[in-house]
Design a protein around this motif. Structure first.
Motif, PDB file in Angstrom:
ATOM      1  N   LYS A  75       0.923  -1.187   0.189  1.00  0.00           N
ATOM      2  CA  LYS A  75      -0.111   0.019   0.167  1.00  0.00           C
ATOM      3  C   LYS A  75       0.930   1.330  -0.144  1.00  0.00           C
ATOM      4  O   LYS A  75       0.526   2.378  -0.487  1.00  0.00           O
ATOM      5  N   SER A  76       1.931   1.338   0.481  1.00  0.00           N
ATOM      6  CA  SER A  76       2.943   2.400   0.503  1.00  0.00           C
ATOM      7  C   SER A  76       3.782   2.609  -0.576  1.00  0.00           C
ATOM      8  O   SER A  76       4.357   3.589  -0.839  1.00  0.00           O
ATOM      9  N   ILE A  77       3.857   1.564  -1.582  1.00  0.00           N
ATOM     10  CA  ILE A  77       4.719   1.665  -2.695  1.00  0.00           C
ATOM     11  C   ILE A  77       3.734   1.909  -3.981  1.00  0.00           C
ATOM     12  O   ILE A  77       2.876   1.087  -4.235  1.00  0.00           O
ATOM     13  N   GLY A  78       4.161   2.662  -4.839  1.00  0.00           N
ATOM     14  CA  GLY A  78       3.887   2.492  -6.163  1.00  0.00           C
ATOM     15  C   GLY A  78       4.904   2.177  -7.133  1.00  0.00           C
ATOM     16  O   GLY A  78       6.095   2.687  -7.089  1.00  0.00           O
ATOM     17  N   LEU A 151       7.867   5.688  -4.259  1.00  0.00           N
ATOM     18  CA  LEU A 151       7.664   5.337  -5.812  1.00  0.00           C
ATOM     19  C   LEU A 151       9.113   4.423  -6.103  1.00  0.00           C
ATOM     20  O   LEU A 151       9.953   5.148  -5.916  1.00  0.00           O
ATOM     21  N   ILE A 152       8.885   3.447  -6.581  1.00  0.00           N
ATOM     22  CA  ILE A 152       9.889   2.512  -7.136  1.00  0.00           C
ATOM     23  C   ILE A 152       9.842   2.284  -8.747  1.00  0.00           C
ATOM     24  O   ILE A 152       9.082   1.789  -9.137  1.00  0.00           O
ATOM     25  N   GLU A 178       6.869  15.535  -4.052  1.00  0.00           N
ATOM     26  CA  GLU A 178       5.691  15.063  -2.964  1.00  0.00           C
ATOM     27  C   GLU A 178       6.093  13.429  -2.507  1.00  0.00           C
ATOM     28  O   GLU A 178       5.463  13.178  -1.542  1.00  0.00           O
ATOM     29  N   LYS A 179       6.781  12.761  -3.425  1.00  0.00           N
ATOM     30  CA  LYS A 179       6.985  11.586  -2.977  1.00  0.00           C
ATOM     31  C   LYS A 179       8.483  11.073  -2.776  1.00  0.00           C
ATOM     32  O   LYS A 179       9.567  11.861  -3.422  1.00  0.00           O
ATOM     33  N   THR A 180       8.740  10.076  -2.371  1.00  0.00           N
ATOM     34  CA  THR A 180      10.220   9.483  -2.186  1.00  0.00           C
ATOM     35  C   THR A 180      10.371   8.487  -3.225  1.00  0.00           C
ATOM     36  O   THR A 180       9.600   7.684  -3.559  1.00  0.00           O
ATOM     37  N   ILE A 181      11.461   8.931  -4.207  1.00  0.00           N
ATOM     38  CA  ILE A 181      11.519   8.138  -5.321  1.00  0.00           C
ATOM     39  C   ILE A 181      12.979   7.306  -5.347  1.00  0.00           C
ATOM     40  O   ILE A 181      13.946   7.949  -5.201  1.00  0.00           O
TER      41      ILE A 181
END
Length: 297
Positions: A75-78, A151-152, A178-181
């Protein structure tokens, strides 16, 4: 920390894909995960997304353990894998609605991610009718649909033409506000264009972890120039701050300068003064290029 990896090891038969790898990524960072093909980048990403299980070591995403809290991690990852798995016969909105059902979230988010990823002009089409660049946007939209904090992205620009590359890089930078990538690639320019920091992996081992700012502070640079005529290297050695001149083929030269000052104007003036035409002129990040070559050779 958004991502914490501690002493991860993973083997496939006799091959050790990851060998005691540790690193951490702070919230809001865009980190380039560099390495040659087969270095172990995709394996690490699949462990972080819970697709693979490590043989030894620990990993957490958003504070959730990848072994004991798989659903919370997911749920935490895209996740955008290297080979973007899309249903080509589905329409863009239909595909995103399908993903919304998978995540059990409201379909009201679909319009938002379509706009965010620049899909609006193509959103009425079937995915199979889209260019590679727009298919990557569909993959990103699906990865963003459940509003993950991390995001990975595994080789997100593979196979794109130059215009599509620029568009996707710009999109990743915007999302990164806005995201950690964590972005896997073996392309230097990819990292320079979008990342704050670089982690280099080679033969399953972590060999470097540096901020891009540190790499850019190098007092050395390479200028690659192509003239319309062959030039004696001793003439180019007379330019200020030159430490090395190398002819890389034809009329193309790599000139290394021992200064952080941009020396492209000096090379252009040299060409003008010697009645030469400059067919191409570019500056390379000496430190990142050389660091990668030295550590992954």
């Amino acid at each position: 920390m958004s991502i914490t990896v501690t002493n991860i090891t993973k083997t496939f038969g006799p091959q050790k894909a990851l060998d005691d790898v540790s690193f951490s990524i702070n919230k809001g960072e865009i980190v380039g995960f560099l390495g040659p093909n087969g270095a172990g980048k995709s394996t690490m990403m699949r462990i972080l997304t819970t697709y693979y299980k490590a043989d030894t070591g620990d990993a957490e995403v958003n504070g959730f353990d990848v072994l004991t809290s798989e659903t919370d991690v997911q749920k935490s990852i895209g996740y955008l894998p290297e080979h973007n798995p899309l249903y080509l016969e589905m329409y863009v909105k239909e595909y995103l609605a399908f993903n919304a059902d998978v995540y059990q979230i409201s379909k009201s988010k679909i319009g938002e991610v379509i706009e965010q990823t620049g899909l609006t002009p193509e959103s009425h089409k079937k995915i199979g009718q889209l260019s590679k660049g727009y298919r990557q946007r569909v993959g990103l939209a699906a990865a963003l649909l459940h509003d993950p904090e991390v995001l990975i992205l595994d080789e997100p620009t593979t196979g794109l033409d130059p215009n599509q590359l620029v568009e996707i890089r710009k999109l990743i930078r915007e999302i990164g506000k806005e995201k950690t990538i964590l972005l896997s690639t073996h392309i230097m320019k990819e990292v320079e264009a979008v990342c704050d920091r670089v982690i280099i992996i080679s033969k399953g081992k972590l060999v470097a972890d540096k901020k891009l700012e540190e790499l850019r502070e190098s007092e050395e640079q390479i200028i690659e120039v192509e003239f319309d005529y062959r030039v004696e290297e001793q003439l180019l050695n007379q330019l200020p701050n030159v430490s090395n001149v190398k002819n890389t083929g034809g009329f193309v030269y790599e000139i290394t300068f021992a200064t952080s000052k941009d020396m492209r104007p000096a090379v252009f003036d040299f060409a003008h003064d010697n009645q030469l035409k400059t067919l191409q002129l570019s500056r390379k990040n000496k430190n990142l290029e050389s660091l990668f070559s030295e550590l992954t050779a």
